[in-house]
Design a protein around this motif. Structure first.
Motif, PDB file in Angstrom:
ATOM      1  N   LYS A   1       0.837  -1.207   0.000  1.00  0.00           N
ATOM      2  CA  LYS A   1       0.000   0.000   0.000  1.00  0.00           C
ATOM      3  C   LYS A   1       0.868   1.252   0.000  1.00  0.00           C
ATOM      4  N   ALA A   2       2.011   1.200   0.692  1.00  0.00           N
ATOM      5  CA  ALA A   2       2.934   2.335   0.683  1.00  0.00           C
ATOM      6  C   ALA A   2       3.528   2.559  -0.701  1.00  0.00           C
ATOM      7  N   GLU A   3       3.830   1.470  -1.378  1.00  0.00           N
ATOM      8  CA  GLU A   3       4.427   1.562  -2.722  1.00  0.00           C
ATOM      9  C   GLU A   3       3.387   1.959  -3.756  1.00  0.00           C
ATOM     10  N   HIS A   4       2.141   1.516  -3.550  1.00  0.00           N
ATOM     11  CA  HIS A   4       1.068   1.802  -4.505  1.00  0.00           C
ATOM     12  C   HIS A   4      -0.122   2.410  -3.752  1.00  0.00           C
ATOM     13  N   PRO A   5      -0.060   3.686  -3.396  1.00  0.00           N
ATOM     14  CA  PRO A   5      -1.110   4.313  -2.574  1.00  0.00           C
ATOM     15  C   PRO A   5      -2.500   4.282  -3.213  1.00  0.00           C
ATOM     16  N   THR A   6      -2.560   4.161  -4.545  1.00  0.00           N
ATOM     17  CA  THR A   6      -3.873   4.140  -5.203  1.00  0.00           C
ATOM     18  C   THR A   6      -4.475   2.740  -5.254  1.00  0.00           C
ATOM     19  N   ALA A   7      -3.746   1.744  -4.748  1.00  0.00           N
ATOM     20  CA  ALA A   7      -4.258   0.372  -4.769  1.00  0.00           C
ATOM     21  C   ALA A   7      -5.540   0.281  -3.949  1.00  0.00           C
ATOM     22  N   VAL A   8      -6.537  -0.409  -4.487  1.00  0.00           N
ATOM     23  CA  VAL A   8      -7.825  -0.567  -3.811  1.00  0.00           C
ATOM     24  C   VAL A   8      -7.843  -1.897  -3.074  1.00  0.00           C
ATOM     25  N   PRO A   9      -8.002  -1.873  -1.751  1.00  0.00           N
ATOM     26  CA  PRO A   9      -8.048  -3.134  -1.001  1.00  0.00           C
ATOM     27  C   PRO A   9      -9.299  -3.935  -1.362  1.00  0.00           C
ATOM     28  N   ILE A  10      -9.139  -5.253  -1.399  1.00  0.00           N
ATOM     29  CA  ILE A  10     -10.274  -6.126  -1.635  1.00  0.00           C
ATOM     30  C   ILE A  10     -10.173  -7.317  -0.689  1.00  0.00           C
ATOM     31  N   ALA A  11     -11.252  -7.552   0.051  1.00  0.00           N
ATOM     32  CA  ALA A  11     -11.313  -8.698   0.970  1.00  0.00           C
ATOM     33  C   ALA A  11     -12.575  -9.482   0.631  1.00  0.00           C
ATOM     34  N   GLY A  12     -13.731  -9.034   1.168  1.00  0.00           N
ATOM     35  CA  GLY A  12     -14.988  -9.666   0.768  1.00  0.00           C
ATOM     36  C   GLY A  12     -15.319  -9.375  -0.681  1.00  0.00           C
ATOM     37  N   GLY A  13     -15.000  -8.157  -1.114  1.00  0.00           N
ATOM     38  CA  GLY A  13     -15.225  -7.784  -2.513  1.00  0.00           C
ATOM     39  C   GLY A  13     -16.670  -7.474  -2.852  1.00  0.00           C
ATOM     40  N   THR A  14     -17.543  -7.426  -1.851  1.00  0.00           N
ATOM     41  CA  THR A  14     -18.969  -7.262  -2.144  1.00  0.00           C
ATOM     42  C   THR A  14     -19.321  -5.860  -2.636  1.00  0.00           C
ATOM     43  N   ASP A  15     -18.493  -4.877  -2.353  1.00  0.00           N
ATOM     44  CA  ASP A  15     -18.684  -3.527  -2.898  1.00  0.00           C
ATOM     45  C   ASP A  15     -17.781  -3.294  -4.106  1.00  0.00           C
ATOM     46  N   VAL A  16     -16.505  -3.650  -3.952  1.00  0.00           N
ATOM     47  CA  VAL A  16     -15.519  -3.359  -4.997  1.00  0.00           C
ATOM     48  C   VAL A  16     -15.859  -4.061  -6.302  1.00  0.00           C
ATOM     49  N   MET A  17     -16.210  -5.331  -6.239  1.00  0.00           N
ATOM     50  CA  MET A  17     -16.460  -6.088  -7.469  1.00  0.00           C
ATOM     51  C   MET A  17     -17.703  -5.585  -8.195  1.00  0.00           C
ATOM     52  N   VAL A  18     -18.678  -5.103  -7.474  1.00  0.00           N
ATOM     53  CA  VAL A  18     -19.857  -4.528  -8.122  1.00  0.00           C
ATOM     54  C   VAL A  18     -19.451  -3.308  -8.943  1.00  0.00           C
ATOM     55  N   GLU A  19     -18.626  -2.447  -8.357  1.00  0.00           N
ATOM     56  CA  GLU A  19     -18.195  -1.250  -9.072  1.00  0.00           C
ATOM     57  C   GLU A  19     -17.350  -1.602 -10.290  1.00  0.00           C
ATOM     58  N   ILE A  20     -16.496  -2.612 -10.144  1.00  0.00           N
ATOM     59  CA  ILE A  20     -15.655  -3.027 -11.271  1.00  0.00           C
ATOM     60  C   ILE A  20     -16.504  -3.665 -12.370  1.00  0.00           C
ATOM     61  N   ASN A  21     -17.430  -4.536 -11.975  1.00  0.00           N
ATOM     62  CA  ASN A  21     -18.265  -5.231 -12.961  1.00  0.00           C
ATOM     63  C   ASN A  21     -19.132  -4.267 -13.758  1.00  0.00           C
ATOM     64  N   PHE A  22     -19.574  -3.169 -13.114  1.00  0.00           N
ATOM     65  CA  PHE A  22     -20.386  -2.180 -13.817  1.00  0.00           C
ATOM     66  C   PHE A  22     -19.534  -1.069 -14.424  1.00  0.00           C
ATOM     67  N   ASP A  23     -18.212  -1.255 -14.370  1.00  0.00           N
ATOM     68  CA  ASP A  23     -17.264  -0.304 -14.951  1.00  0.00           C
ATOM     69  C   ASP A  23     -17.378   1.081 -14.337  1.00  0.00           C
ATOM     70  N   HIS A  24     -17.770   1.123 -13.046  1.00  0.00           N
ATOM     71  CA  HIS A  24     -17.799   2.389 -12.317  1.00  0.00           C
ATOM     72  C   HIS A  24     -16.437   2.729 -11.735  1.00  0.00           C
ATOM     73  N   ARG A  25     -15.586   1.732 -11.674  1.00  0.00           N
ATOM     74  CA  ARG A  25     -14.245   1.945 -11.142  1.00  0.00           C
ATOM     75  C   ARG A  25     -13.296   1.013 -11.893  1.00  0.00           C
TER      76      ARG A  25
END
Length: 296
Positions: free
Chosen positions: A16-40
């Motif tokens: 995270k220090a090396e890549h501050p823009t990296a998006v954490p993913i654990a459960g992925g229940t929010d992140v994957m929705v945004e990625i799948n709909f091309d919102h992020r």
């Protein structure tokens, strides 16, 4: 999109220090929705699933240290006594599959005003444990939400855990949705009685740019309960006090009109939920025969 997969917490902080823009993913229940709909479309995804400590919790004398990835289903099953408000909120999260994957850390990281955990966390009172290669700090929940889907984390920080005050009195949670399951909150309300300090805390979701407390309503109710000796005598809260609490809770909202509901409806619904949850928690308090001396 590059996929970073650290094997330890130290490796995760270094990544995270090396890549501050990296998006954490654990459960992925929010992140994957945004990625799948091309919102992020982040440049890096930081997978935290190999870090076992994030899925652990520890019950202390005064608080629960809840790992960022502890799933909602575990909160419901194992922490209902210590964190009743959060357990109730967990019941309203989406589907069983998502409750088995999603956790409070994801809700906090996303910082959506509609996140189901936020009202319960605000009402219970807690601190967010944020860490980076620079060290660890505790962020009070009242200072954590800084804007629409923005939080107080620095770019190189990750959420490690949440330190939530153990319930010393009844807690309740209520949510309005367009159907009974798999739904984003139209609005939500959490309340926690704290007999040890003779105070009441609240949390409102999906009715302002950020999750908020109804502070004016809390101040009014705290004064009314103290002046009337309610904590000691356990009398029924009068309808006038309950209605004023509800009115002030509605006034704490700053909602918008959207496809799920109007601003006017959200204000009205928050007032109804405030009055009802106050009634439920106070009846629990009275029914348990709690007194100031017994709660101390």
């Amino acid at each position: 999109m590059d996929f970073l997969r650290p094997a330890s917490w130290e490796e995760a902080l270094a990544a995270k220090a090396e890549h501050p823009t990296a998006v954490p993913i654990a459960g992925g229940t929010d992140v994957m929705v945004e990625i799948n709909f091309d919102h992020r479309r982040p440049e890096y995804l930081l997978d935290l699933n190999r870090i076992g400590e994030l899925s652990e919790w520890e019950v202390g004398q005064e608080s629960v240290r809840l790992g960022a990835s502890v799933p909602y289903s575990s909160i419901m099953e194992h922490l209902r006594a210590e964190l009743p408000g959060l357990a109730l909120a967990s019941h309203t999260v989406a589907s069983p599959q998502i409750r088995n994957r999603g956790g409070v850390g994801g809700n906090l990281g996303t910082a959506s005003p509609a996140g189901d955990a936020h009202p319960a966390l605000l009402a219970a009172d807690c601190e967010v444990e944020a860490a980076s290669v620079r060290g660890t700090r505790l962020i009070p929940i009242d200072a954590f939400y800084t804007g629409v889907k923005r939080n107080a984390l620095a770019p190189d920080e990750l959420i490690r855990a949440v330190h939530i005050r153990k319930a010393d009195g009844p807690q309740q949670y209520s949510k309005v949705g367009t159907r009974n399951a798999m739904v984003i909150a139209v609005c939500a309300f959490g309340i926690a009685l704290h007999p040890e300090t003779r105070t009441v805390r609240t949390g409102i979701g999906s009715a302002a740019p950020t999750p908020v407390r109804a502070e004016a309503a809390e101040e009014f109710l705290n004064a009314a309960l103290e002046e009337g000796g309610f904590w000691e005598n356990g009398k029924i809260i009068t309808p006038a006090v309950a209605q004023q609490f509800a009115t002030l809770a509605s006034g704490a909202c700053n909602p918008i009109d959207d496809v799920r509901g109007t601003a006017k409806y959200r204000r009205h619904a928050v007032g109804i939920m405030a009055r009802r949850t106050l009634g439920w928690t106070w009846e629990q308090y009275r029914g348990a025969g709690r007194t100031l001396e017994g709660a101390a």
